[in-house]
Design an enzyme around this catalytic site. Structure first.
Site, PDB file in Angstrom:
ATOM      1  N   HIS A  67     -42.994 -42.180  16.097  1.00 25.66           N
ATOM      2  CA  HIS A  67     -41.775 -42.315  15.297  1.00 25.66           C
ATOM      3  C   HIS A  67     -41.041 -40.969  15.200  1.00 25.66           C
ATOM      4  O   HIS A  67     -39.835 -40.888  15.427  1.00 25.66           O
ATOM      5  CB  HIS A  67     -42.134 -42.829  13.897  1.00 25.66           C
ATOM      6  N   GLU A  68     -41.798 -39.921  14.876  1.00 29.27           N
ATOM      7  CA  GLU A  68     -41.178 -38.591  14.733  1.00 29.27           C
ATOM      8  C   GLU A  68     -40.701 -38.058  16.081  1.00 29.27           C
ATOM      9  O   GLU A  68     -39.691 -37.359  16.157  1.00 29.27           O
ATOM     10  CB  GLU A  68     -42.150 -37.622  14.071  1.00 29.27           C
ATOM     11  N   HIS A  71     -37.215 -39.295  16.758  1.00 32.17           N
ATOM     12  CA  HIS A  71     -36.221 -38.416  16.119  1.00 32.17           C
ATOM     13  C   HIS A  71     -36.020 -37.156  16.971  1.00 32.17           C
ATOM     14  O   HIS A  71     -34.894 -36.741  17.238  1.00 32.17           O
ATOM     15  CB  HIS A  71     -36.689 -37.979  14.723  1.00 32.17           C
TER      16      HIS A  71
END
Length: 152
Positions: A67-68, A71
């Protein structure tokens, strides 16, 4: 698992799922309380919450890292890296990253509740914070209020 192992795991996940290198730092931040991790826009580092590893296992931590990394890679490419952006949602789906992490088990914090009582009508009041009984009167009858002392 320590910071060095997290760094290696993040670099490995980046190459496996994104086919791009991760050239910044990934580490545990013990001050994170409610989130699984966060991507720092200025330094491009990724901070992770170690509690997710201990409570939910490595699979959950890998999901948070993915998920990170979504980003991270989108931000560096100049695309939409925020949760509401189409680019972000599409990349999450593509790599199989979760949009939200599993919540940690909540540890109930017991808070002292103070009980006050009107001396004339018997009306009781429950308060989280202490109250100056000389300054306030009962809202029902206007009588004096006193704090009830707990026994036990």
């Amino acid at each position: 698992m320590d910071d060095h192992q997290v760094q290696q795991l993040t670099e490995q996940i980046s190459m496996t799922y994104f086919k791009k290198p991760f050239r910044h730092r990934a580490y545990f931040n013990s001050r994170l309380k409610t989130t699984g991790g966060r991507y720092l826009l200025n330094s491009h580092d990724i901070e992770l919450n170690k509690k997710y590893l201990t409570e939910h296992g490595q699979k959950e931590l890998e999901g948070i890292i993915k998920h990170e990394l979504c980003h991270y890679h989108l931000h560096l490419e100049g695309k939409g890296y925020r949760h509401r952006d189409k680019d972000f949602r599409a990349l999450l789906k593509e790599v199989g990253a979760p949009r939200f992490c599993t919540p940690l088990s909540a540890k109930k914090q017991t808070r002292n509740v103070r009980t006050y009582m009107c001396t004339s009508c018997g009306q009781t009041f429950l308060r989280k914070r202490a109250m100056d009984t000389n300054r306030y009167v009962c809202g029902k009858c206007g009588g004096k209020i006193k704090e009830m002392i707990k026994k036990g």
